[in-house]
Scaffold this motif. Structure first.
Motif, PDB file in Angstrom:
ATOM      1  N   ARG A 107       0.853  -1.193   0.000  1.00  0.00           N
ATOM      2  CA  ARG A 107       0.000   0.000   0.000  1.00  0.00           C
ATOM      3  C   ARG A 107       0.885   1.237   0.000  1.00  0.00           C
ATOM      4  NH1 ARG A 107      -2.911   3.510   3.749  1.00  0.00           N
ATOM      5  NH2 ARG A 107      -5.103   3.660   3.153  1.00  0.00           N
ATOM      6  N   ASP A 116      -1.481  10.846  -7.706  1.00  0.00           N
ATOM      7  CA  ASP A 116      -2.760  10.284  -8.145  1.00  0.00           C
ATOM      8  C   ASP A 116      -2.531   9.023  -8.970  1.00  0.00           C
ATOM      9  OD1 ASP A 116      -4.357  12.280  -7.007  1.00  0.00           O
ATOM     10  OD2 ASP A 116      -4.092  13.590  -8.749  1.00  0.00           O
ATOM     11  N   TRP A 139      -1.521   6.023  -6.854  1.00  0.00           N
ATOM     12  CA  TRP A 139      -2.651   5.486  -6.081  1.00  0.00           C
ATOM     13  C   TRP A 139      -3.618   4.720  -6.982  1.00  0.00           C
ATOM     14  CZ3 TRP A 139      -3.502   4.094  -1.391  1.00  0.00           C
ATOM     15  CH2 TRP A 139      -4.799   3.856  -0.947  1.00  0.00           C
ATOM     16  N   TYR A 177      -2.210   1.436  -7.758  1.00  0.00           N
ATOM     17  CA  TYR A 177      -2.375   0.497  -6.643  1.00  0.00           C
ATOM     18  C   TYR A 177      -3.804  -0.046  -6.590  1.00  0.00           C
ATOM     19  CZ  TYR A 177      -3.114  -0.999  -1.804  1.00  0.00           C
ATOM     20  OH  TYR A 177      -3.473  -1.697  -0.684  1.00  0.00           O
ATOM     21  N   LEU A 178      -4.759   0.848  -6.783  1.00  0.00           N
ATOM     22  CA  LEU A 178      -6.158   0.437  -6.644  1.00  0.00           C
ATOM     23  C   LEU A 178      -6.633  -0.438  -7.797  1.00  0.00           C
ATOM     24  CD1 LEU A 178      -8.425   3.364  -5.384  1.00  0.00           C
ATOM     25  CD2 LEU A 178      -7.578   1.378  -4.136  1.00  0.00           C
ATOM     26  N   TYR A 179      -6.263  -0.053  -9.004  1.00  0.00           N
ATOM     27  CA  TYR A 179      -6.959  -0.634 -10.158  1.00  0.00           C
ATOM     28  C   TYR A 179      -6.119  -1.515 -11.073  1.00  0.00           C
ATOM     29  CZ  TYR A 179     -10.202   2.967  -8.681  1.00  0.00           C
ATOM     30  OH  TYR A 179     -11.036   3.745  -7.930  1.00  0.00           O
TER      31      TYR A 179
END
Ligand SMILES: [Zn+2]
Lengths: 88, 946
Positions: free
Chosen positions: A27, A36, A39, A42-44
């Motif tokens: 994370r 941005d 992140w 990491y998320l998608y």
């Protein structure tokens, strides 16, 4: 219906498990230092490999997260292991 | 003239006649018949009407491959639509009805459609439903095209519990190959499950006969069954293996006459597929006429049921298999002509007229076969038995991922070894002929030593037969979905050259028989018109189910209330006594209202009484998750948008749980019971996911030995007292002064009547509230005490409907109802932690993305309107200018205490629009509403402390 093996409970039907994440994704933090793009990555973004994959799954009935290596083409489960430091 | 029963022969019990009806007419068959054999014996030719053109159709086959004889069957008061007549055992009193025919298959008023066939080409439906006014035609097209009828009042029993089983070896198909495999494996001590779709084991041996190991085949079959059972295995007949799934899971449908069908999930260590092969049709003009049948089926009905398919029979083929059919029919007394397309053929069977190098070009007759054209000559026949070659039944192999190769010598697509986790043996593998099947089965079953020896050993010679693009007339490729050779040509002309596109455009192979008699023909036809080989053309994807399986069988008892059983309150009987009306709220069965009368009116009265005096409700379904240990504060902090580590023990704070994408996942109050003990509340329907999110963080990021997460929802019964009279009411119930004196957002763990009591001053209504929890087994005592103290303060029990009004008046959200998949806490007015927190928490980074910073995000607001309550889901639109959605109504009620409608809505930049009017657009009408703060009742919070 696949059979996954919980390192704590043994082989069970796949409906007892949830996918957690691909293994090895750290994370990114602290938040103010993360772009941005990083992140969102990491998320998608996932590797979703064809073939050998290393993933975190959770066995819902015992609540333990663990590492599972499996082949996404042959559906073979290669290895399962408790999270580091969580060996039974 | 057509089918007739021989005076003797067959495995039927002629001493037991059974009466049944078909399309209202009375018939008689014998015990041991199937519906198909009994109808064939009766001379009935037209068993149904075709899907699209309403052409008369008769029996083609002998098992699950049957494309035409689809029948609605009523047996013992239970109607099952769309059964194959070939698989229905005859029973006395059985009522059968043809499908897609009105009033009967014999006299169908839609038959005129066939005259219009020129106007109903391939893709007709696609083209029609693309046209501007297609809706006008849809209802009548739906009436005309289709299969069986469902009786909406029909509740077929399905009480058979689905079964699970394990097998060392699963053998699918009990023909010679399957029997040899099962026996070899069982002799090695393995637990074998031998599964057969037909009512008896033996496969084609049942009607072809044969000697194995020097004795009649039946001795071999009996020995196999005995060996299998002695080794701990099982032989199942009347059982269709319908799907191959991951990790050796197989699904099977077991038909049990009179006892209810049963579903099996068999987990197999190894699998041998010995499902045999299906006979292909031949392609000639009018090859769909009743009286055109599979040649092998002709022998099947003759041997097993003593039924001859006709009296003047043409057998048309280009392979050796139908010679036995022709010979047996001639022996039975039929006049038989055998037209073999090959010049080099075996000898003619006795009594059979053999035409070498002869091809059939046309069947003649309007409603059934009356004659045939063979090489330009007119043959006076009433029945045409065809054999266009053999298609191995490889569906399960392909479902399991297997690939196929064309075996040119046998003219068949056969399994490519090693491409699916199963072995294939016998005709399913292209090994046509008895000895070949026994050899392959024996090896597949792990047999050592020589395989069982059959008396007749020769393989069948096969010459490939293909649809001929040059020949005339309407040649059917797919009987069940009414696809002709012309449709395939048209599709190819229109550019649908891929076999997957051909399938979807023409619907070839998409009927309930999954094109079992049609797929190879379709491939061959497409190959012929596109000038490619069958291999280049490729095959479509095979998917479960192999055969249509009735839903009640798969469902078993899991339907109605048991389909997705709601969780129930421990105090349900007590609420029932109070007149509760029940509804499923997020997976929990909870009281909606109490007492008799109109529900909306009851909810209004309950909500008003709760505001004026007090209300009581059962909040036990609310999730309660304990987080315990020295690491508890850090875990709860990370998992909550609002910091909880700064709470003092004995205090409560409202917060949100976010997903990592910043979206509100749940909301609720966190109670700190002790330095190292938190109680996290979750919405009733989110408890499991909140627990999982806490667990994930605990195991992934914290020291799991320092903190534990424990869902204690079921341990407690929680009853909430709310309203100005709440304090008086709980005192009246004998609850301690110390509890009554609790300040807002405080929690106390104490005792009442000797049992633990946890009391929290949290409020979901805005009014003075006490949330009282006792161990679930003492819930009845608490309920009784509170109910006893009710009358003195004029309080009532309130259901969820009233509670929804009370919370909406205060602007309190229900996550998932007043929020959607993009709602972030700042959209609900909770901006503080986002601006102030400097530590990490779930979803933190996502609250600062460009999307999260947009000024036009949808925000939670209230709506004020005149008249009736606003419709939930209606869109807010600007009153002037171009109409577009500004957002939508999420909750809406008539407020009894305010005497006007209230609503909550998510509206674009809602906070900037406070005081503005918008339109609320619903079903073509626009009403006016004013955007106001979400909280419409007691915004100062004066009622909080009573
Ligand atoms: Zn486990």
């Amino acid at each position: 219906m696949q059979i996954f093996t919980c390192p704590f409970c043994g082989p069970r039907e796949e409906t007892e498990f949830h996918f957690g994440a691909e293994a090895g994704k750290a994370r990114p933090e602290p938040a103010p230092e993360i772009s941005d793009a990083a992140w969102a990555d990491y998320l998608y973004m996932n590797e979703a490999p064809r073939g050998r994959a290393r993933e975190i799954w959770v066995h819902l009935t015992c609540g333990e997260f663990f590492v599972m290596e499996r082949d996404t083409v042959t559906r073979e489960v290669l290895t399962v292991a408790a999270l580091p430091g969580r060996e039974a | 003239m057509s089918g007739w029963r021989l005076p003797s022969g067959g495995a039927i019990d002629r001493a037991r006649p059974l009466g049944f009806t078909f399309d209202g007419r009375q018939f008689e068959g014998f015990a041991g018949d199937t519906l198909a054999s009994a109808l064939l014996a009766s001379g009935t030719r037209i068993l149904g009407r075709s899907f699209k053109y309403h052409r008369p159709r008769g029996l083609w086959g002998m098992g699950g491959e049957e494309p035409n004889a689809i029948i609605d069957v009523t047996d013992a008061g239970v109607t099952t639509p769309n059964l194959r007549a070939t698989l229905v055992p005859l029973r006395a009193g059985l009522e059968a009805r043809s499908v897609n025919a009105s009033p009967t298959a014999e006299r169908d008023c839609w038959a005129v459609l066939d005259l219009l066939h020129r106007f109903l080409p391939a893709g007709f439906y696609y083209k029609t439903f693309m046209a501007p006014d297609w809706m006008r035609w849809e209802p009548s097209i739906r009436r005309m095209a289709g299969l069986g009828r469902l009786d909406p009042g029909n509740r077929p029993p399905a009480d058979a519990v689905p079964m699970n089983a394990r097998a060392d070896l699963l053998v699918i198909g009990a023909g010679p190959a399957g029997l040899a495999a099962a026996r070899a494996a069982a002799r090695n001590g393995r637990a074998v499950w031998l599964v057969e779709e037909a009512p008896a084991i033996g496969g084609a041996l049942r009607w072809r006969g044969g000697a194995i190991e020097g004795a009649d085949w039946e001795a071999f079959a009996a020995d196999t069954a005995q060996t299998v059972e002695a080794a701990g295995g099982r032989v199942m007949t009347d059982t269709t293996l319908w799907g191959a799934f991951d990790h050796g899971l197989y699904a099977a449908w077991e038909r049990r006459a009179g006892r209810g069908d049963r579903h099996w999930r068999i987990r197999a260590g190894e699998v041998v597929l010995a499902a045999g092969a299906l006979e292909r049709p031949l392609w000639f003009a009018n090859n769909d006429l009743p009286g055109v049948m599979s040649a092998e089926a002709g022998l099947h009905y003759l041997s097993l049921y003593g039924v001859a398919a006709g009296r003047r029979v043409l057998v048309a083929c280009a392979n050796d298999a139908p010679y036995a059919v022709a010979g047996a029919l001639a022996e039975a007394g039929a006049q038989v002509t055998l037209a073999d397309a090959r010049a080099d053929t075996p000898e003619a069977p006795e009594g059979v007229r053999l035409l070498r190098g002869a091809r059939i070009s046309r069947a003649r007759g309007t409603r059934e076969v009356g004659a045939a054209d063979v090489d330009g000559a007119h043959l006076d026949v009433d029945t045409i038995l065809c054999s266009g070659g053999w298609t191995p039944t490889v569906h399960l192999f392909c479902q399991a991922g297997g690939k196929l190769d064309l075996d040119a010598r046998r003219d068949a697509l056969v399994p490519r070894p090693g491409t699916a986790p199963m072995q294939v043996a016998g005709a399913a593998n292209g090994a046509f002929g008895l000895q070949a099947a026994l050899d392959e089965g024996h090896r597949a079953g792990g047999g050592t030593g020589p395989a069982p020896r059959a008396a007749a050993a020769a393989d069948w010679a096969v010459m490939p037969m293909r649809p001929d693009p040059a020949s005339g007339g309407r040649q059917w490729i797919d009987l069940q979905n009414d696809v002709t050779f012309k449709d395939v040509k048209l599709a190819a002309q229109e550019g649908f050259r891929s076999v997957e596109h051909l399938k979807r455009y023409t619907t070839l192979g998409m009927a309930t028989d999954q094109g079992r008699t049609a797929n190879f023909a379709g491939l061959a036809a497409l190959a012929a018109v596109t000038g490619r080989s069958v291999e280049e053309t490729g095959t479509t994807t095979y998917r479960p189910p192999f055969a249509p399986v009735p839903f009640p069988v798969i469902a078993g008892p899991r339907r109605g209330e048991l389909f997705n059983p709601p969780r129930r309150l421990p105090l349900e009987p007590a609420h029932r006594d109070l007149g509760a009306r029940w509804r499923d709220y997020g997976g929990w069965l909870r009281p909606a209202t109490y007492g008799e009368g109109d529900e909306a009116a009851l909810a209004q009265a309950e909500a008003l009484e709760a505001r004026q005096a007090a209300g009581l409700y059962d909040a036990s379904s609310l999730g309660k998750i304990e987080v315990i240990g020295p690491g508890a504060a850090a875990l709860v902090d990370f998992c909550n948008y609002v910091r909880m580590s700064t709470l003092e023990p004995g205090r409560a704070r409202y917060g949100f749980m976010l997903s990592e994408s910043g979206v509100v996942h749940d909301d609720g109050v966190v109670l700190r019971l002790a330095e190292d003990r938190f109680l996290v509340s979750a919405s009733s329907s989110h408890t499991a996911s909140v627990r999982l999110m806490l667990e994930e963080a605990r195991q992934d990021r914290f020291d799991p030995r320092q903190v534990f997460v424990h869902d204690v929802t079921a341990h407690w019964t929680t009853l909430t007292v709310t309203g100005p009279g709440a304090r008086e009411l709980i005192l009246g119930a004998g609850i301690a002064e110390e509890v009554a004196a609790l300040r807002f957002m405080r929690v106390a763990e104490t005792a009442w009547r000797g049992v633990p009591l946890r009391a929290a001053r949290v409020s979901f209504t805005g009014d003075l509230s006490y949330e009282l929890s006792v161990p679930a087994r003492h819930g009845g005592m608490l309920m009784q005490a509170l109910d006893g103290a009710r009358a003195a303060v004029g309080a009532c029990w309130i259901g969820l409907e009233a509670l929804m009004i009370l919370r909406a008046e205060k602007g309190f959200v229900l996550v998932g109802k007043d929020t959607d998949g993009v709602t972030m806490p700042q959209d609900l007015g909770w901006t503080g932690p986002r601006e102030k927190r400097t530590d990490e928490y779930l979803g933190r980074r996502a609250l600062f993305t460009p999307e999260a910073r947009r000024a036009d995000r949808r925000q939670l607001v209230g709506l004020e309107a005149e008249g009736e309550a606003l419709p939930v889901g209606a869109h807010a639109v600007p009153l002037e200018g171009q109409r577009r959605s500004l957002g939508f109504v999420t909750s809406s009620h008539m407020s009894p205490v305010l005497g006007r409608p209230i609503a909550l809505a998510l509206v674009e930049a809602g906070n900037d629009r406070l005081g503005q009017e918008v339109g609320i657009f619903h079903l073509g009408e626009t009403r006016r509403a004013r955007i106001v703060p979400a909280c419409s009742y007691d915004p100062e919070g004066t009622r909080r402390d009573g």
